[in-house]
Scaffold this active site. Sequence first.
Site, PDB file in Angstrom:
ATOM      1  N   GLU A 113       6.453  -8.944  15.086  1.00 57.39           N
ATOM      2  CA  GLU A 113       5.261  -8.088  15.044  1.00 57.39           C
ATOM      3  C   GLU A 113       4.436  -8.335  16.301  1.00 57.39           C
ATOM      4  O   GLU A 113       4.741  -9.228  17.102  1.00 57.39           O
ATOM      5  CB  GLU A 113       4.459  -8.372  13.765  1.00 57.39           C
ATOM      6  CG  GLU A 113       5.219  -7.934  12.514  1.00 57.39           C
ATOM      7  CD  GLU A 113       4.514  -8.287  11.213  1.00 57.39           C
ATOM      8  OE1 GLU A 113       3.360  -8.728  11.239  1.00 57.39           O
ATOM      9  OE2 GLU A 113       5.143  -8.118  10.162  1.00 57.39           O
ATOM     10  N   HIS A 241      -6.426  -2.545  11.400  1.00 53.68           N
ATOM     11  CA  HIS A 241      -4.980  -2.387  11.597  1.00 53.68           C
ATOM     12  C   HIS A 241      -4.781  -1.062  12.329  1.00 53.68           C
ATOM     13  O   HIS A 241      -5.327  -0.034  11.925  1.00 53.68           O
ATOM     14  CB  HIS A 241      -4.257  -2.378  10.246  1.00 53.68           C
ATOM     15  CG  HIS A 241      -2.785  -2.616  10.384  1.00 53.68           C
ATOM     16  ND1 HIS A 241      -1.935  -1.695  10.963  1.00 53.68           N
ATOM     17  CD2 HIS A 241      -2.014  -3.674  10.038  1.00 53.68           C
ATOM     18  CE1 HIS A 241      -0.704  -2.188  10.955  1.00 53.68           C
ATOM     19  NE2 HIS A 241      -0.722  -3.384  10.402  1.00 53.68           N
ATOM     20  N   ARG A 288      -3.235  -6.582  17.857  1.00 59.54           N
ATOM     21  CA  ARG A 288      -3.906  -5.484  17.151  1.00 59.54           C
ATOM     22  C   ARG A 288      -5.230  -5.041  17.745  1.00 59.54           C
ATOM     23  O   ARG A 288      -5.588  -3.874  17.673  1.00 59.54           O
ATOM     24  CB  ARG A 288      -4.183  -5.914  15.720  1.00 59.54           C
ATOM     25  CG  ARG A 288      -2.948  -5.867  14.928  1.00 59.54           C
ATOM     26  CD  ARG A 288      -3.220  -6.195  13.513  1.00 59.54           C
ATOM     27  NE  ARG A 288      -1.908  -6.374  12.927  1.00 59.54           N
ATOM     28  CZ  ARG A 288      -1.677  -6.880  11.753  1.00 59.54           C
ATOM     29  NH1 ARG A 288      -2.695  -7.256  11.007  1.00 59.54           N
ATOM     30  NH2 ARG A 288      -0.471  -7.003  11.304  1.00 59.54           N
ATOM     31  N   HIS A 349      -8.957  -3.896   7.994  1.00 62.36           N
ATOM     32  CA  HIS A 349      -7.773  -4.511   7.396  1.00 62.36           C
ATOM     33  C   HIS A 349      -7.981  -5.969   6.995  1.00 62.36           C
ATOM     34  O   HIS A 349      -7.508  -6.400   5.960  1.00 62.36           O
ATOM     35  CB  HIS A 349      -6.633  -4.408   8.414  1.00 62.36           C
ATOM     36  CG  HIS A 349      -5.319  -4.934   7.947  1.00 62.36           C
ATOM     37  ND1 HIS A 349      -4.645  -4.396   6.877  1.00 62.36           N
ATOM     38  CD2 HIS A 349      -4.543  -5.958   8.411  1.00 62.36           C
ATOM     39  CE1 HIS A 349      -3.504  -5.056   6.700  1.00 62.36           C
ATOM     40  NE2 HIS A 349      -3.434  -6.017   7.602  1.00 62.36           N
ATOM     41  N   ARG A 384      -6.708 -12.263  14.482  1.00 62.77           N
ATOM     42  CA  ARG A 384      -5.588 -12.865  13.746  1.00 62.77           C
ATOM     43  C   ARG A 384      -4.249 -12.343  14.248  1.00 62.77           C
ATOM     44  O   ARG A 384      -4.056 -11.130  14.405  1.00 62.77           O
ATOM     45  CB  ARG A 384      -5.720 -12.533  12.260  1.00 62.77           C
ATOM     46  CG  ARG A 384      -4.543 -13.007  11.422  1.00 62.77           C
ATOM     47  CD  ARG A 384      -4.764 -12.664   9.979  1.00 62.77           C
ATOM     48  NE  ARG A 384      -4.738 -11.248   9.759  1.00 62.77           N
ATOM     49  CZ  ARG A 384      -3.720 -10.586   9.212  1.00 62.77           C
ATOM     50  NH1 ARG A 384      -2.631 -11.226   8.846  1.00 62.77           N
ATOM     51  NH2 ARG A 384      -3.791  -9.297   9.034  1.00 62.77           N
TER      52      ARG A 384
HETATM   53  P1  FAD Z   1      -6.159 -11.584  -2.514  1.00 60.90           P
HETATM   54  O1  FAD Z   1      -4.707 -11.549  -2.562  1.00 60.90           O
HETATM   55  O2  FAD Z   1      -6.863 -10.361  -2.073  1.00 60.90           O
HETATM   56  O3  FAD Z   1      -6.710 -11.948  -3.967  1.00 60.90           O
HETATM   57  C1  FAD Z   1      -8.097 -11.921  -4.230  1.00 60.90           C
HETATM   58  C2  FAD Z   1      -8.323 -12.244  -5.701  1.00 60.90           C
HETATM   59  O4  FAD Z   1      -9.689 -12.554  -5.914  1.00 60.90           O
HETATM   60  C3  FAD Z   1      -7.998 -11.103  -6.657  1.00 60.90           C
HETATM   61  O5  FAD Z   1      -7.340 -11.641  -7.769  1.00 60.90           O
HETATM   62  C4  FAD Z   1      -9.375 -10.613  -7.114  1.00 60.90           C
HETATM   63  O6  FAD Z   1      -9.390 -10.056  -8.405  1.00 60.90           O
HETATM   64  C5  FAD Z   1     -10.137 -11.909  -7.093  1.00 60.90           C
HETATM   65  N1  FAD Z   1     -11.577 -11.741  -6.996  1.00 60.90           N
HETATM   66  C6  FAD Z   1     -12.309 -11.276  -5.941  1.00 60.90           C
HETATM   67  N2  FAD Z   1     -13.611 -11.286  -6.253  1.00 60.90           N
HETATM   68  C7  FAD Z   1     -13.712 -11.770  -7.510  1.00 60.90           C
HETATM   69  C8  FAD Z   1     -14.789 -11.992  -8.396  1.00 60.90           C
HETATM   70  N3  FAD Z   1     -16.065 -11.740  -8.060  1.00 60.90           N
HETATM   71  N4  FAD Z   1     -14.521 -12.470  -9.631  1.00 60.90           N
HETATM   72  C9  FAD Z   1     -13.242 -12.717 -10.022  1.00 60.90           C
HETATM   73  N5  FAD Z   1     -12.181 -12.521  -9.226  1.00 60.90           N
HETATM   74  C10 FAD Z   1     -12.418 -12.057  -7.989  1.00 60.90           C
HETATM   75  N6  FAD Z   1      -0.954 -10.697   5.706  1.00 60.90           N
HETATM   76  C11 FAD Z   1       0.187 -11.260   6.147  1.00 60.90           C
HETATM   77  O7  FAD Z   1       0.206 -12.444   6.482  1.00 60.90           O
HETATM   78  N7  FAD Z   1       1.330 -10.508   6.221  1.00 60.90           N
HETATM   79  C12 FAD Z   1       1.377  -9.202   5.863  1.00 60.90           C
HETATM   80  O8  FAD Z   1       2.421  -8.580   5.928  1.00 60.90           O
HETATM   81  C13 FAD Z   1       0.183  -8.595   5.417  1.00 60.90           C
HETATM   82  N8  FAD Z   1       0.170  -7.282   5.093  1.00 60.90           N
HETATM   83  C14 FAD Z   1      -0.965  -6.743   4.556  1.00 60.90           C
HETATM   84  C15 FAD Z   1      -0.941  -5.424   4.122  1.00 60.90           C
HETATM   85  C16 FAD Z   1      -2.050  -4.886   3.508  1.00 60.90           C
HETATM   86  C17 FAD Z   1      -2.027  -3.463   3.052  1.00 60.90           C
HETATM   87  C18 FAD Z   1      -3.212  -5.684   3.332  1.00 60.90           C
HETATM   88  C19 FAD Z   1      -4.427  -5.118   2.661  1.00 60.90           C
HETATM   89  C20 FAD Z   1      -3.257  -6.982   3.800  1.00 60.90           C
HETATM   90  C21 FAD Z   1      -2.132  -7.528   4.407  1.00 60.90           C
HETATM   91  N9  FAD Z   1      -2.129  -8.846   4.857  1.00 60.90           N
HETATM   92  C22 FAD Z   1      -0.979  -9.395   5.326  1.00 60.90           C
HETATM   93  C23 FAD Z   1      -3.275  -9.718   4.617  1.00 60.90           C
HETATM   94  C24 FAD Z   1      -2.996 -10.561   3.361  1.00 60.90           C
HETATM   95  O9  FAD Z   1      -2.340  -9.772   2.409  1.00 60.90           O
HETATM   96  C25 FAD Z   1      -4.259 -11.127   2.751  1.00 60.90           C
HETATM   97  O10 FAD Z   1      -5.053 -11.729   3.723  1.00 60.90           O
HETATM   98  C26 FAD Z   1      -3.899 -12.169   1.697  1.00 60.90           C
HETATM   99  O11 FAD Z   1      -3.001 -11.631   0.763  1.00 60.90           O
HETATM  100  C27 FAD Z   1      -5.147 -12.634   0.992  1.00 60.90           C
HETATM  101  O12 FAD Z   1      -4.784 -13.408  -0.113  1.00 60.90           O
HETATM  102  P2  FAD Z   1      -5.900 -14.052  -1.000  1.00 60.90           P
HETATM  103  O13 FAD Z   1      -5.214 -14.820  -2.063  1.00 60.90           O
HETATM  104  O14 FAD Z   1      -6.890 -14.724  -0.153  1.00 60.90           O
HETATM  105  O15 FAD Z   1      -6.684 -12.779  -1.635  1.00 60.90           O
HETATM  106  C1  SIN Z   2       1.685  -5.402   8.596  1.00 59.42           C
HETATM  107  O1  SIN Z   2       2.677  -5.411   7.883  1.00 59.42           O
HETATM  108  O2  SIN Z   2       1.568  -4.737   9.632  1.00 59.42           O
HETATM  109  C2  SIN Z   2       0.544  -6.233   8.181  1.00 59.42           C
HETATM  110  C3  SIN Z   2       0.767  -7.595   8.640  1.00 59.42           C
HETATM  111  C4  SIN Z   2      -0.501  -8.371   8.585  1.00 59.42           C
HETATM  112  O3  SIN Z   2      -1.575  -7.830   8.311  1.00 59.42           O
HETATM  113  O4  SIN Z   2      -0.422  -9.559   8.862  1.00 59.42           O
END
Ligand code: FAD
Ligand code: SIN
Length: 520
Positions: A113, A241, A288, A349, A384
Amino acid sequence: MKREVDFLVIGSGIAGLSYALKVADHGKVLVVSKTEINETATWYAQGGIAAVMYNPDNYEKHIADTMKAGNYLNDEKIVRITITESTERVKELIEWGTQFDMEASGRYALAREGGHSEFRVLHHQDKTGAEIQRALVEKVFKHPNIEVLENHFTIDIITQHHLGRIVRSSHSDIQCYGAYILDPETGSIDTVLAKTTLLATGGAGNVYQTTTNPTIATGDGIAMVYRAKGIVDNMEFIQFHPTSLYNPNQKPSFLITEALRGAGAVLKDSKGKEFMQKYDSRGSLAPRDIVARAIDNEMKLSGSDHVYLDARSISEHEIMNHFPTIYAKCLSLGINILKEMIPVVPAAHYICGGVKTDEHGRTSIHNLYASGEVASTGLHGANRLASNSLLESIVFSHRASLHAIENLNNIDFNNEIPDWNAEGTVLNEEMILITQSRKELQSIMSNYVGIVRSDIRLKRAFDRLKIISEETEELFDRSVVSVDICELRNMIKVAHLIIKFASQRRESIGLHYSINYPAK
Ligand code: FAD
Ligand code: SIN
């Protein structure tokens, strides 16, 4: 109702669930998720997870790419920790049942990427996050010590403030005793006392009009810590993104993974001409910040609402095997990506900043850890590197779990904590007050605090936001607590922090670009 748990985990994405699995053999764990367990940014992750696996890649190369993408504002110690622990943590995800794509040779298939000098992104087709989430959820539901509370909303973490004491940001002894948790269905608010709490609440993309983030991403954890006078950092760096599918009626915006560019897709203008070489020698695979800004500029020059991503040079076999979800999604809208270009537009993003943490995932508030997108570990600096965030989550959830387990026996529950005080509040029957303010907030942020900023735009955003903030605080004080008012209040806090940090940075660097301070 009052209840006690050893480990409170707020969030059910990769950060929350991987931590829960690690601490579960050492005490009672409660995982809280504000909607259903799988509605997380983790679930939507497409491209994959970056980790050093085989020659010719090595830790030094991945460290160098991460530092370069972050414009060297990264914390190098944290970068080294994250990258050198990447292989071990990814192997653990595999042991827990995650299936990454493999080559016929038996090696893991690695994608590339933007900003990566090597192929190092492990993936499961173009739905890596859903596969990781599946594996984690299966294990979590099997563990007898883990209770999952879905559709429950954490309003605030509990500190000395709730005992009537004055708490200031200069104080170094702020303690977290647990959290107040709302059941939106009954309206009841539980006081959950916890020996240790992990914030894993994810990002804040919904402060903008157009985002790839699911609706849960309203910056709740960041706002909670800021209200509790904890330290928040790096908030000006919002990653857009470059390639979300141009489909104005869809929320959240559907992502077109950067891995598609890694496989050969190139960006083109409305006349079908490539333009990225004008901006960076790495072309469509530049980091990005550069690509998103270039697209923004091209759209302004041509007056078009989008540009195109041309994936027609990629073989049908590769599209069907690696990108079946994107193929199907585009086809459902009448776009055959084997034959036609994909209309794309940048979308908010990822938030690089958040709750400041150290190498053990500790925040500035005692007994409160943070991991995942809510945290500002220092890994990302000013931008990032793609696919480093899933990695960051598992590395720091692991580290936080070790620290929390070690300290568990030194912590007692605080039984003096009062229940939530709802005195003098009445049911808010005017939802329009909340929905309209939410729209105004998103419009302010998208128009004045987006990819390109200026002093006057930031000042205008600050002034407009102040009005909405005062109105909302006043509404909050007299309303029965609801998810909508809490989320609005949290998004306003996060927007305020983004503007504040952006206004203080008097240079253009990484994801913060101001026309008043042209990049050197
Ligand atoms: P999340 O997975 O967002 O989980 C958050 C949790 O907190 C949820 O369960 C929610 O319900 C809970 N929560 C929030 N507020 C509250 C509240 N007030 N009370 C109770 N619960 C709450 N990163 C990569 O490294 N590779 C990728 O390929 C990639 N692709 C992506 C594609 C998309 C479309 C998106 C949106 C992001 C992508 N990212 C990628 C970024 C990555 O997915 C996220 O940064 C990562 O998954 C965040 O994980 P997390 O556990 O911190 O939060
Ligand atoms: C993507 O698949 O382009 C998202 C990857 C990322 O946000 O790290």
